[in-house]
Design a protein around this motif. Structure first.
Motif, short mmCIF file in Angstrom:
data_model
loop_
_atom_site.label_atom_id
_atom_site.label_comp_id
_atom_site.label_asym_id
_atom_site.label_seq_id
_atom_site.Cartn_x
_atom_site.Cartn_y
_atom_site.Cartn_z
N ASN A 208 4.75 1.89 -4.03
CA ASN A 208 4.00 1.50 -2.86
C ASN A 208 2.92 0.24 -3.54
O ASN A 208 2.58 0.25 -4.77
N MET A 209 2.51 -0.74 -2.51
CA MET A 209 1.77 -1.63 -2.97
C MET A 209 0.64 -1.98 -1.99
O MET A 209 0.79 -1.69 -0.81
N ALA A 210 -0.70 -1.83 -2.58
CA ALA A 210 -1.68 -2.20 -1.58
C ALA A 210 -2.28 -3.37 -2.59
O ALA A 210 -2.51 -3.26 -3.90
N LEU B 212 -0.74 -0.50 -7.48
CA LEU B 212 0.77 0.08 -7.29
C LEU B 212 0.62 1.64 -7.48
O LEU B 212 -0.18 2.26 -8.31
N SER B 213 1.14 2.53 -6.46
CA SER B 213 1.42 3.73 -6.63
C SER B 213 2.59 4.42 -6.21
O SER B 213 3.28 3.87 -5.64
N ASN B 214 2.69 5.63 -6.27
CA ASN B 214 3.90 6.54 -5.72
C ASN B 214 5.24 5.88 -6.56
O ASN B 214 6.08 5.79 -5.71
N THR C 220 -0.21 -4.73 2.20
CA THR C 220 0.14 -3.47 1.94
C THR C 220 1.81 -3.51 2.10
O THR C 220 2.25 -4.51 2.89
N GLY C 221 2.35 -2.73 1.42
CA GLY C 221 3.91 -2.52 1.40
C GLY C 221 4.48 -1.80 0.45
O GLY C 221 3.86 -0.99 0.10
N PHE C 222 5.60 -2.29 -0.22
CA PHE C 222 6.32 -1.81 -1.19
C PHE C 222 6.91 -2.69 -2.15
O PHE C 222 7.25 -3.94 -1.57
N TYR C 223 7.11 -2.58 -3.31
CA TYR C 223 8.10 -3.48 -4.16
C TYR C 223 9.28 -2.39 -4.60
O TYR C 223 9.30 -1.31 -4.76
N ARG C 224 10.47 -3.14 -4.63
CA ARG C 224 11.56 -2.59 -5.12
C ARG C 224 11.92 -3.61 -6.51
O ARG C 224 12.32 -4.70 -6.29
N ASP D 284 3.84 -5.18 4.90
CA ASP D 284 3.73 -4.65 6.29
C ASP D 284 2.93 -5.48 7.50
O ASP D 284 2.89 -5.10 8.43
#
Length: 170
Positions: free
Chosen positions: A127-129, A109-111, A143-147, A167
């Motif tokens: 952000n997720m990788a 998890l980043s940013n 890859t993608g994101f979490y909310r 993604d």
């Protein structure tokens, strides 16, 4: 639409999450000194989710979600996974995917930003990788994101709703 077809293979367009209204980054919020402790606990909880999944700690997963929690997801903002409503459905969904994976997953998890924070609720974006290691091979799995939508219950932050925006398929 956030993807275009190229010879039968979807091509992701940049900023699909914003374009499909799955995500709104917003602006940083100022914090009072009283909010700082909660901010640290909020960030710790978000990181706990990744570790909990990677180490297959269902006992901890039960503790970090609210009883009425929801897990939902989407691929490119177009294909939605049906939501898991309630902790038992979330655990069942997580255990199903864990059972499909013979590899070691690592959530990176980043940013991470806290988009909204009050005394009882918070919205966090990350952000997720996700990497995959099996044998001598390591690869990027997704890859993608979490909310994360968090709720404070009895002085403890918990995940009330987790949206995973992927993604692509994994």
């Amino acid at each position: 639409m956030s993807t275009e077809e190229t010879e039968g293979t979807p091509r992701i367009r940049a900023a699909w999450a914003t374009a499909t209204e799955q995500l709104d980054v917003g602006f940083p919020q100022p914090l009072s000194s009283a909010d700082v402790v909660d901010r640290l606990l909020i960030l710790d909880l978000v990181n706990h989710y990744g570790w909990t999944y990677d180490e297959r700690r269902i006992d901890v997963m039960r503790a970090i979600f609210t009883a009425d929690g929801v897990f939902e997801g989407s691929f490119w903002g177009e294909q939605s996974a049906p939501p898991s409503n309630g902790i038992e459905a979330i655990i069942e969904w997580q255990e199903y995917w864990m059972g499909q994976q013979t590899d070691q997953r690592r959530h990176l998890l980043s940013n991470v930003i806290v988009k909204e924070q009050t005394a009882e609720r918070a919205v966090v974006l990350a952000n997720m990788a996700i990497t995959s290691s099996e044998g001598t091979t390591a690869a990027l799995a997704a890859t993608g994101f979490y909310r994360f939508t968090l709720r404070k219950e009895e002085s403890q932050w918990r995940i009330e709703r987790l949206f995973a925006g992927f993604d692509g398929p994994f």
